[in-house]
Scaffold this motif. Structure first.
Motif, PDB file in Angstrom:
ATOM      1  N   LEU A   1       0.807  -1.218   0.000  1.00 28.82           N
ATOM      2  CA  LEU A   1       0.000   0.000   0.000  1.00 28.82           C
ATOM      3  C   LEU A   1       0.845   1.275   0.000  1.00 28.82           C
ATOM      4  N   ASP A   2       1.848   1.361   0.846  1.00 26.79           N
ATOM      5  CA  ASP A   2       2.695   2.563   0.871  1.00 26.79           C
ATOM      6  C   ASP A   2       3.404   2.758  -0.461  1.00 26.79           C
ATOM      7  N   PHE A   3       3.936   1.689  -1.015  1.00 24.28           N
ATOM      8  CA  PHE A   3       4.621   1.759  -2.310  1.00 24.28           C
ATOM      9  C   PHE A   3       3.662   2.232  -3.407  1.00 24.28           C
ATOM     10  N   ILE A   4       2.450   1.671  -3.439  1.00 21.86           N
ATOM     11  CA  ILE A   4       1.469   2.058  -4.459  1.00 21.86           C
ATOM     12  C   ILE A   4       1.098   3.526  -4.306  1.00 21.86           C
ATOM     13  N   GLU A   5       0.791   3.941  -3.086  1.00 27.65           N
ATOM     14  CA  GLU A   5       0.403   5.341  -2.869  1.00 27.65           C
ATOM     15  C   GLU A   5       1.541   6.300  -3.213  1.00 27.65           C
ATOM     16  N   ASN A   6       2.753   5.989  -2.769  1.00 28.64           N
ATOM     17  CA  ASN A   6       3.897   6.857  -3.072  1.00 28.64           C
ATOM     18  C   ASN A   6       4.166   6.916  -4.570  1.00 28.64           C
ATOM     19  N   SER A   7       4.007   5.797  -5.264  1.00 26.96           N
ATOM     20  CA  SER A   7       4.219   5.777  -6.716  1.00 26.96           C
ATOM     21  C   SER A   7       3.193   6.644  -7.432  1.00 26.96           C
ATOM     22  N   ILE A   8       1.940   6.554  -7.008  1.00 28.07           N
ATOM     23  CA  ILE A   8       0.886   7.366  -7.624  1.00 28.07           C
ATOM     24  C   ILE A   8       1.117   8.841  -7.324  1.00 28.07           C
ATOM     25  N   LYS A   9       1.459   9.160  -6.093  1.00 27.25           N
ATOM     26  CA  LYS A   9       1.677  10.559  -5.710  1.00 27.25           C
ATOM     27  C   LYS A   9       2.916  11.159  -6.370  1.00 27.25           C
ATOM     28  N   SER A  10       3.861  10.315  -6.789  1.00 27.74           N
ATOM     29  CA  SER A  10       5.037  10.847  -7.493  1.00 27.74           C
ATOM     30  C   SER A  10       4.654  11.374  -8.880  1.00 27.74           C
ATOM     31  N   VAL A  11       3.525  10.904  -9.405  1.00 29.39           N
ATOM     32  CA  VAL A  11       3.034  11.365 -10.705  1.00 29.39           C
ATOM     33  C   VAL A  11       2.015  12.486 -10.528  1.00 29.39           C
TER      34      VAL A  11
ATOM     35  N   CYS B   1      -9.164   3.233  -9.762  1.00 33.07           N
ATOM     36  CA  CYS B   1      -9.617   1.908 -10.218  1.00 33.07           C
ATOM     37  C   CYS B   1      -8.742   0.830  -9.585  1.00 33.07           C
ATOM     38  N   ASP B   2      -9.385  -0.057  -8.858  1.00 36.76           N
ATOM     39  CA  ASP B   2      -8.699  -1.178  -8.218  1.00 36.76           C
ATOM     40  C   ASP B   2      -9.025  -2.428  -9.041  1.00 36.76           C
TER      41      ASP B   2
ATOM     42  N   CYS C   1      -9.813  -6.304  -1.810  1.00 37.18           N
ATOM     43  CA  CYS C   1     -10.087  -4.853  -1.849  1.00 37.18           C
ATOM     44  C   CYS C   1      -9.182  -4.047  -0.929  1.00 37.18           C
ATOM     45  N   ALA C   2      -8.014  -4.570  -0.613  1.00 36.27           N
ATOM     46  CA  ALA C   2      -7.096  -3.858   0.278  1.00 36.27           C
ATOM     47  C   ALA C   2      -6.703  -2.499  -0.310  1.00 36.27           C
ATOM     48  N   VAL C   3      -6.459  -2.458  -1.606  1.00 34.79           N
ATOM     49  CA  VAL C   3      -6.016  -1.218  -2.231  1.00 34.79           C
ATOM     50  C   VAL C   3      -7.179  -0.228  -2.339  1.00 34.79           C
ATOM     51  N   GLY C   4      -8.326  -0.689  -2.831  1.00 35.96           N
ATOM     52  CA  GLY C   4      -9.490   0.187  -2.934  1.00 35.96           C
ATOM     53  C   GLY C   4      -9.915   0.730  -1.587  1.00 35.96           C
ATOM     54  N   ARG C   5      -9.875  -0.115  -0.590  1.00 39.29           N
ATOM     55  CA  ARG C   5     -10.235   0.307   0.777  1.00 39.29           C
ATOM     56  C   ARG C   5      -9.267   1.377   1.274  1.00 39.29           C
ATOM     57  N   HIS C   6      -7.991   1.199   0.993  1.00 39.83           N
ATOM     58  CA  HIS C   6      -6.974   2.164   1.403  1.00 39.83           C
ATOM     59  C   HIS C   6      -7.227   3.531   0.774  1.00 39.83           C
ATOM     60  N   PHE C   7      -7.598   3.557  -0.495  1.00 34.36           N
ATOM     61  CA  PHE C   7      -7.771   4.813  -1.218  1.00 34.36           C
ATOM     62  C   PHE C   7      -9.177   5.410  -1.086  1.00 34.36           C
ATOM     63  N   LYS C   8     -10.103   4.698  -0.479  1.00 33.64           N
ATOM     64  CA  LYS C   8     -11.500   5.153  -0.375  1.00 33.64           C
ATOM     65  C   LYS C   8     -11.625   6.572   0.171  1.00 33.64           C
ATOM     66  N   THR C   9     -10.885   6.898   1.196  1.00 32.84           N
ATOM     67  CA  THR C   9     -10.990   8.226   1.807  1.00 32.84           C
ATOM     68  C   THR C   9     -10.039   9.242   1.177  1.00 32.84           C
ATOM     69  N   LYS C  10      -9.242   8.819   0.231  1.00 37.62           N
ATOM     70  CA  LYS C  10      -8.235   9.709  -0.356  1.00 37.62           C
ATOM     71  C   LYS C  10      -8.620  10.208  -1.743  1.00 37.62           C
ATOM     72  N   VAL C  11      -9.644   9.586  -2.350  1.00 41.91           N
ATOM     73  CA  VAL C  11     -10.035   9.930  -3.716  1.00 41.91           C
ATOM     74  C   VAL C  11     -11.531  10.237  -3.790  1.00 41.91           C
TER      75      VAL C  11
END
Length: 143
Positions: free
Chosen positions: A11-21, A31-32, A38-48
């Motif tokens: 999750l941290d790697f995915i979020e940091n990679s997306i935020k670098s762009v 899109c998960d 649903c670990a990734v979608g759940r993580h981003f639910k409150t951020k997007v």
């Protein structure tokens, strides 16, 4: 719920990679794909702005409904969990999951321990009893 192949540890790697762009996510649709648990979608639910989750497996749809779509707070959720975790109120059952995914089941797989496979079967059957008896409402719990 975590299993082999879950992206939870990434999750941290995915979020940091997306935020670098693109550092601003709050107005984005996430899109998960291959959502699994649903670990990734759940993580981003409150951020997007919105999460779209996709997976071929039905269990993933059920988890997405709970983790991503559901916004309802359930007042007696701890009471229900306590009953599911009480082996007197919810005795172990050697059902479909035990038979097909546990070592001592008919398929001799070791995806779940024998105890966990029987516990999953017991919990699934208890939830079905609750749905049939209207102890829980499918609309509230499975939105």
């Amino acid at each position: 719920m975590n299993y082999i192949g879950s992206k939870f540890s990434l999750l941290d790697f995915i979020e940091n990679s997306i935020k670098s762009v693109n550092s601003s996510l709050n107005d984005k649709i996430f899109c998960d794909i291959f959502a699994g648990t649903c670990a990734v979608g759940r993580h981003f639910k409150t951020k997007v702005k919105q999460v779209i989750a996709n997976d071929l497996e039905f269990y993933s749809f059920v988890l997405a409904q709970n983790y991503i779509v559901n916004h309802t707070r359930i007042s007696n959720i701890q009471e229900l969990f306590d009953e599911l975790n009480n082996e007197i109120k919810t005795p172990l059952i050697k059902g479909k999951i035990f038979e097909n995914y546990s070592f001592c089941g008919s398929q001799n797989r070791q995806y779940f321990s024998d105890e966990n496979g029987a516990k999953i079967d017991a919990i699934r059957q208890k939830i079905q009893i609750w749905l049939d008896s209207k102890k829980i409402d499918k609309k509230v719990y499975f939105h």
